[in-house]
Write an enzyme that holds these catalytic residues in place. Structure first.
Site, short mmCIF file in Angstrom:
data_model
loop_
_atom_site.label_atom_id
_atom_site.label_comp_id
_atom_site.label_asym_id
_atom_site.label_seq_id
_atom_site.Cartn_x
_atom_site.Cartn_y
_atom_site.Cartn_z
CG HIS A 75 117.17 52.58 7.11
ND1 HIS A 75 117.35 51.30 7.58
CD2 HIS A 75 117.28 53.39 8.18
CE1 HIS A 75 117.54 51.34 8.88
NE2 HIS A 75 117.50 52.59 9.28
CE LYS A 127 112.16 39.26 0.75
NZ LYS A 127 113.27 39.70 1.56
NE ARG A 128 104.78 46.93 3.01
CZ ARG A 128 104.32 48.05 3.55
NH1 ARG A 128 104.42 48.27 4.84
NH2 ARG A 128 103.73 48.97 2.79
CE LYS A 154 111.22 44.73 0.60
NZ LYS A 154 112.29 44.20 1.46
CB THR A 207 116.52 42.17 8.99
OG1 THR A 207 115.22 42.69 8.72
CG2 THR A 207 117.48 43.31 9.26
CE LYS A 212 113.48 39.46 10.98
NZ LYS A 212 112.28 40.17 10.45
C1 LIG Z 1 112.14 41.04 9.45
C2 LIG Z 1 110.85 41.59 9.02
C3 LIG Z 1 110.79 42.41 7.89
C4 LIG Z 1 111.99 42.72 7.02
O1 LIG Z 1 112.03 41.76 5.99
P1 LIG Z 1 112.94 41.92 4.68
O2 LIG Z 1 112.70 40.64 3.96
O3 LIG Z 1 114.35 42.02 5.17
O4 LIG Z 1 112.47 43.10 3.96
C5 LIG Z 1 109.55 42.90 7.50
N1 LIG Z 1 108.43 42.61 8.19
C6 LIG Z 1 108.45 41.82 9.28
C7 LIG Z 1 107.19 41.52 9.99
C8 LIG Z 1 109.66 41.28 9.73
O5 LIG Z 1 109.67 40.50 10.81
#
Ligand SMILES: *Cc1c(COP(=O)(O)O)cnc(C)c1O
Length: 819
Positions: free
Chosen positions: A366, A558-559, A564, A666, A670
């Site tokens: 990952h 996101k985190r 990022k 991911t 979405k």
């Molecule tokens: C989808 C999702 C992530 C992953 O987000 P990225 O922007 O791809 O890092 C992290 N946290 C939650 C709660 C998510 O639903």
């Protein structure tokens, strides 16, 4: 809502209501007259679980009878979120439940908000595991998820005076109506102690047998949660282990008078399943973490070997009937543990055991970030898992001997593919262990897999050129479209038919022609506005900030991590702010910048970036010259439920990581599925999104992964020169550095900004001008509404390939061989 085109019958509704009232009365012990909302939630959950249970048992019997191969998904994290809507929707009972409750004056939407988020994961990796579980049930794959039932999931984030504070998460406070405790399914897991060797016996006379006399035993107890697929297709099991102290053992000490010692040992044992490590993309690196990893791997392997033996009577055919997927290196100790169980416990000859192990295991990588690659000190391994350390040495010797036999004598190569790192104190490389012990190793996007071959695993790849393959990540559309965005789902079904819900991968494409129809675009925009109004109300309620739902919602959730590049977005925010202030009457596109995300508790820079976001937000939101044109919002405690509210309301999706560093992402998928346009770098799955959706319908900017790498190699990047070359960037950095947003502590961001100037590890300055220009294109496109919404429709219609059903089908056909 959308899923059931035919309204539920009065009988269905009455039957479900009777089930709920019966649960309320006899399982919870509450009079419906006096039940609280929480009681109602629990009663509905229990009634829903009953519906799943019938199918679950039928399904389990069927898998036994048909002798199907099983998939075991081992993951230290499952970021599940709430299950009520998910389960009801997949069972086709959402409307039934809503009406059943309405009949007793209970509002379904109110009670479903009471379910706590099961936050047993940090971010993308854990959410992927949850999406995969749902897709495996939908595709009818007989699968078990295995992980840890943490008492406390990921911390709750509170924002106090702009700073992140971590609070204990308490998802189990009111119990968990979804799980079945299985006290009879339990295993004793050993730690420490010593190893004794005995002369060989039985089938293995020439091989000596090893007995691991461990010093400390911790009991693993199973908790099962049923996972139901779309339209109830099948029901699989998520089995999570809880650690309990072995009662007798401690009682002995207790009776001997050592009360404190007995309690301390109990606490030590049970600490294994106490908390989730809150580290994302950084190594956790603590002894307790290794204990967690071994604990859940050992329990899971014993459990699945028991099941296999019961059914097949021999372990010699393990790979034919079991496929074990390792989600990252966290469960990589499975390589040594499976060898130990086969050789030491089940008396399988070493070579055969190795063949069975490699044939059964496969591993998903990952991350390429060096700070996230797991290694464990040899000394710690010897102390905690002495037999495993021996086995790792044996595997390594066999591996290096085989290479020398093949004529590989290059010392540098041998050192790089060794399981033991010798440079920084001797450490076990868990990535290499997982690679060697697996028949398939995969990356999670085309770009990432290519980089795996070229970077971390170059040498192993040259020796095993067929082992690495790509499986681009996906998301489950049931949760990320049907449940989270019923308005959009309804619109899509109306235009391409109910079949969309069963075959979105192909049916979504049928929307393409509607992108050119003005009335469809208008309705597409109208449903977005509705979602934005809902989010605007939430922002008002939670933060007291008024935002205009007609403004462009520019979303970065996101985190929080330097790679990022939330900081790049903040620099743009400040640049925009300064531009508006210098021309308040200009023809600006009104924007709301929305941020959310947690920072690892020990990650100082990430936490400072949260504070900076809030400092900038306060300054801009309070400035009357920009009022209405620019707003900045940081929504606390990002989790799955919050993501489900934010994503359907986004116009612009920020996916701006330094190219080469985001393995897949991911949330990018979405957002696109829900029709947001992406501003992003050519990183992770953005590259494949661009191929599917078309570059005209995204805003791609910045250096490519190759360009980033070339600059690093050439050592020629000079951020300071870049800054001097961009007056706009320079002005932004000066303002932040000089305390324009932190009058109470003007030096707060000095080191942060100087870091950009001197190192800029993540190429923030290098990509700034390109990002600024891409943001200008965003504004131009937004002004041309026809063009914007046409692209938005294409984002939805061309994202079908990113369904986790597609991903799982690829794993099933190419790695697990179960379809
Ligand atoms: C989808 C999702 C992530 C992953 O987000 P990225 O922007 O791809 O890092 C992290 N946290 C939650 C709660 C998510 O639903």
């Amino acid at each position: 809502m959308t899923q059931e085109t035919t309204a539920p019958t009065a009988e269905e509704v009455a039957a479900f209501r009777a089930n709920v009232i019966s649960k309320l009365t006899y399982s919870i012990g509450k009079d419906p007259e006096h039940a609280s909302d929480h009681d109602w939630f629990e009663a509905v959950a229990l009634a829903t679980r009953d519906r799943m249970t019938d199918e679950w048992m039928a399904r389990t019997r069927q898998v036994y009878q048909e002798g199907k191969k099983r998939v075991y998904y081992l993951s230290l994290e499952f970021l599940i979120g709430r299950l009520l809507t998910d389960s009801l929707s997949n069972l086709g009972l959402l409307e039934v439940a809503r009406e059943a409750l309405a009949g007793v004056d209970v509002d379904f939407d109110r009670i479903r908000g009471l379910e706590p988020d099961a936050a047993l994961g940090n971010g993308g990796l854990g959410r992927l595991a949850a999406c995969f579980m749902e897709s495996m049930a939908t595709l009818g794959i007989a699968a078990h998820g295995y992980g840890i039932r943490y008492d406390h999931g990921l911390f709750r984030q509170a924002i106090v005076d702009g700073w992140q504070h971590e609070q204990t998460e308490t998802w189990l406070n009111f119990g968990n109506p979804w799980e079945f405790e299985r006290p009879e399914v339990s295993y004793l897991i050993g730690f420490g102690g010593s190893v004794a060797a005995m002369p060989g016996t039985g089938s293995n006379p020439e091989q000596s047998r090893h007995f691991w006399h461990w010093a400390e035993g911790v009991r693993a107890i199973a908790y099962d949660t049923p996972v139901v697929g779309w339209r109830g297709a099948s029901v699989n099991t998520l089995r999570l282990w809880r650690a309990r102290a072995e009662a007798d053992f401690h009682l002995e000490r207790f009776n001997a008078g050592d009360h404190i010692g007995a309690v301390a040992e109990e606490a030590r044992a049970e600490s294994i399943s106490r908390v989730l490590y809150p580290a994302d993309s950084t190594e956790a690196g603590q002894e307790l973490r290794l204990r967690q990893e071994y604990f859940f791997v050992a329990a899971s392997l014993q459990d699945l070997l028991r099941r296999h033996l019961e059914q097949r009577g021999t372990l010699m055919n393990l790979p034919e009937f079991a496929a074990i997927q390792l989600n990252d290196t966290h469960p990589a100790i499975a390589v040594a543990e499976l060898m130990r169980l086969l050789v030491d416990v089940h008396d399988v000859p070493w070579r055969k055991a190795w063949e069975l192990t490699v044939g059964t295991l496969s591993y998903t990588n990952h991350t390429l970030l060096p700070e996230a690659l797991e290694t464990w000190p040899v000394g710690l391994m010897e102390r905690l898992l002495p037999r495993h350390m021996q086995i790792i040495y044996l595997i390594n010797a066999q591996h290096l001997d085989a290479l020398r036999e093949r004529g590989v004598h290059d010392l540098k190569l041998l050192r790089s593919v060794s399981l033991i790192e010798e440079d920084h104190g001797r450490r076990v490389r868990m990535g290499n262990l997982a690679f060697l012990g697996s028949h398939c190793v995969n990356g999670v996007s085309a770009l990432h897999t290519g980089l795996m071959r070229e970077t971390v695993f170059t040498d192993l790849h040259s020796l095993y050129p067929k082992r690495i393959s790509n499986k681009t990540n996906g998301i489950t559309f049931r949760r990320w479209l049907y449940q989270s965005n019923p308005q959009l789902t309804r619109l899509l079904v109306e235009h391409v038919g109910e079949e969309l819900l069963d075959a979105p991968e192909t049916m979504l494409r049928k929307l393409d022609p509607f992108a050119d129809q003005a009335d469809f675009r208008a309705r597409f925009a109208a449903q977005r506005l509705e979602n934005k109004q809902i989010l605007a109300r939430m922002i008002q309620d939670r933060l007291g900030i008024t935002v205009d739902p007609n403004a462009l919602f520019d979303v970065h959730v996101k985190r929080i991590h330097e790679y990022k590049r939330q900081l790049l977005n903040l620099l743009h925010t400040v640049a925009l702010y300064q531009a508006i202030r210098s021309d308040p009457g200009g023809n600006w596109v009104p924007r709301v910048k929305i941020f959310a995300g947690k920072a690892a508790a020990s990650y100082h820079t990430a936490k400072l970036i949260i504070k900076l976001t809030n400092d900038i937000a306060r300054t801009i939101n309070d400035d009357p010259t920009v009022r209405g044109l620019l707003k900045v919002v940081f929504l606390p405690n990002y989790n799955v439920s919050l993501a489900e509210r934010i994503i359907p309301a986004a116009d612009l999706s920020e996916q701006i990581s330094t190219a080469g560093l985001e393995a897949s992402g991911t949330s990018n998928m979405k957002f696109a599925l829900n029709g947001a346009l992406t501003i992003g770098t050519l990183d992770g799955a953005n590259v494949e999104m661009c191929e599917q959706i078309g570059a005209d319908h995204m805003f791609i900017f910045g250096m490519t992964a190759q360009e980033v790498e070339a600059r690093k190699q050439a050592n020629e990047y000079n951020a300071e020169a870049t800054i001097i070359g961009s007056p706009r960037l320079n002005e932004v950095l000066m303002a932040i550095r000089n305390g324009a947003f932190s009058a109470d502590d003007p030096a707060r961001y000095t080191a942060l900004i100087d870091g950009l100037k001197w190192h800029d590890t993540f190429m923030v300055c290098a990509d700034f001008e390109s990002y600024w220009k891409a943001q200008l294109e965003v504004e131009a496109r937004w002004r041309d509404a026809d063009s914007w919404w046409r692209s938005a429709v294409f984002n939805t219609s061309r994202t079908g390939w990113f369904s986790s059903d597609r991903t799982i089908r690829e794993y099933a056909e190419e790695i697990w061989k179960v379809l």
